[in-house]
Design an enzyme around this catalytic site. Sequence first.
Site, short mmCIF file in Angstrom:
data_model
loop_
_atom_site.label_atom_id
_atom_site.label_comp_id
_atom_site.label_asym_id
_atom_site.label_seq_id
_atom_site.Cartn_x
_atom_site.Cartn_y
_atom_site.Cartn_z
N CYS A 214 0.56 -1.28 -0.01
CA CYS A 214 0.01 0.06 -0.13
C CYS A 214 0.89 1.36 -0.03
CB CYS A 214 -0.90 -0.13 0.93
SG CYS A 214 -2.39 -1.37 1.07
N GLU B 288 4.30 1.18 2.33
CA GLU B 288 5.17 0.89 3.22
C GLU B 288 6.71 1.09 2.61
OE1 GLU B 288 1.87 -0.17 3.11
OE2 GLU B 288 2.56 -2.20 2.56
#
Length: 787
Positions: free
Chosen positions: A431, A433
């Site tokens: 997502c 990170e």
Amino acid sequence: MTPRIKKLREQSLNAVNRISAERALLITEFYQSHQSLGDSVPMERAKAFRYIMQRKAVCINEDELIVGERGPAPKATPTYPEITVHSLQDLDILDTREKVWFRVDEETREAYKNIIIPFWEGKSNRDRIMQNMRPEWHDAFNAGIFTEFMEQRAPGHTVAGDKIYHKGMLDIILDVKESLAKLDFMNDPKAFDKQEELKAMQHTAETIIIYARRHADKLEELSKAETNAVRKAELKELAGICRNVPANAPQTFHEALQYYWFVHLGVVTELNPWDSFNPGRLDQHLYPFYQKDLAEGRLTKDRAIEILESFWVKFNNHPAPPKVGVTAQESNTYTDFALINLGGVKADGSDAVNELSYILLDVIEEMRILQPSSMVQLSKKNPESFINRAVKIVKTGFGQPSIFNTDAIIQELTRQGKDLIDARNGGASGCVETGAFGTESYILTGYFNLPKILEITLHNGFDPRTQKQIGLQTGEPREFRSMDDLMQAFGKQVNHFVDIKVKGSNIIEKIFATHIPTPFLSLIIDDCVSSGTDYINGGARYNTNYIQGVGMGTITDSLTAIKKYVFEEKTCSMEYFLSALENNFGGTEDFHYQLVYKTPKYGNDDDEADAQLRQVFEIYYGAVNGRKSPRGADYRINLLPTTCHVYFGSVMQASADGRMAGTPVSEGISPVQGADQKGPTSVIKSAAKIDHLRTGGTLLNQKFAPSFFEDEAAIQKVSSLVRSYFRMDGHHIQFNVVNADTLRDAQKHPENYRDLIVRVAGYSDYFNDLGEDLQNEIIRRTEHETF
């Protein structure tokens, strides 16, 4: 889009998501046969990998230019019984559930019933984990305080660096042999363990060469039977490519993509490493090959695009391995979270945007499929034409690409102790990170429900849903005399549950390192080969464990409401407030209206509300940051939900911001759905009041009406909004460009909106595939039409 790509794309979109028992049967056969009896665990895993790769079906789809499938056919999805074994009931649920289903045929069901379940039941890694967790962990887990990523999948989230574009597997085998030769059995107590790991690495490197050559054999066989002269030549060329890579370093653009794809298949067949392995900065890796091939007349721009689009289809053929229970709720999607990074800066800090960056943006727009996901890294060094081109794709409304702040990512990584060059070569995966690509093992350990912990605090450590005392007794909230009393109690509860989470994660990490090493993945990440240590066991140059905080908007607005009405204005007692929450605002409708519409909210650049955001951030950061794991990883925070904000809300009573019981909490660092009423500029100013540079990623969603993007001036405004947020060190921003009326109509008439794609959290998905709660949550997100 060429006729070939149109056909491949349609085949991928129309392929049926189904469970394949192939991998599960093969690994069961291997362990039943005792072929590795007496071997170390790494060698056992390496031999299991070879057993699978020598026997799994070789699938060559008609007219494709990149070959190799995860399963025996597109969207035939393997399972990993050594990690978690699906029960017959799980299979029935997957086959019949309304959304995100996987079809299970009778042959697969029988294989599970008669072979797979009898062998693995009680022996999977999930069984080991659940048996070794302490009662307080189970209580917190069952209450929805946190989730555990590695309950049903393997450690991962890593991204490939540039090693594979410079070295073939034969070269890497030489590196392995060099490390073996340097082992010091006299002075290094770990020398034997390193030897076994290195032997396993060599075995897996040899295996991926065998696997590629199986494809070469199949391609040559197909070429002999092919009557179309053009395709016959392509098949012969592909066979030659598969004989050369990954054994040797790639020499051409096509070879580079096929090499990566074989590595990808190796990584995701060895284990299911949180589904997010990807090539990272694809424009940087491929550009030298593209330039060389163009100069030598081997490639045209149109042919490069066709190869890339065939590559795109391969990702879309691969649904994420199916999860069940809480794990399915935290990431209930087919999306495999492979995130292509474009743009950013070079190792020397200069602008990295090149011709291929724009070509890849064209591919993203033209293909318009969910996988792979895509993002642009935006630095102040990058030209305006780059961000404007990305925004023009965003306006088409399928949620890609998301936009990341390269300059913030570099600062995040260097603050964590990474070398500047490694930081510049990094980016984001999954997502949002952050990681140093090719050099870091960064593992997500699970989501953390901050609003639920406030609920526990307001019940003196007692969970009203499970009816258990799971937290500390930090004081009867009706006796709190100040907001400081409440925040001190909340801080103690956060630390208490972080303690439980980290202890559990440390045990899980050790279980994986002991029982499920990943020698093939370890080949790809520096410095596993030179250290002779597995990726899962601290072999990478850098090691990080993330705990993902969820519900920042919900807890911020909840604390603001309590502070305002109970402790400052004193217009209601804590007793009255708690009673309203426990009764889901029944009988207190006027008070509920006041909470929702008349109380300061995060997302409006209101310091009265945003002060609580900063306080919660500091408490959470202080509770997590700097703890060490057994492999030497540093625990750090990031702030994202995937779809876990829906699950977390389902285990909660009503909350003090006016949220009704059972409904989703806020996602990422986005404001509570509908609470941001003063436009997107106020949202970014609120979001920038936390220190993003001390996180490993923050997720901010924005929703715009399609009418907003009516001309070039509007495009420039959005580009300027992004630039402004990034000047304030914001980490990430993404956009849904769709109006609420369209989404409501799609709920009522899904048959008319089969291709409607929306941005969910850190990924895009088909609106029709989302559960009703998540659909409603997206509809409620504020729709901005002006600044």
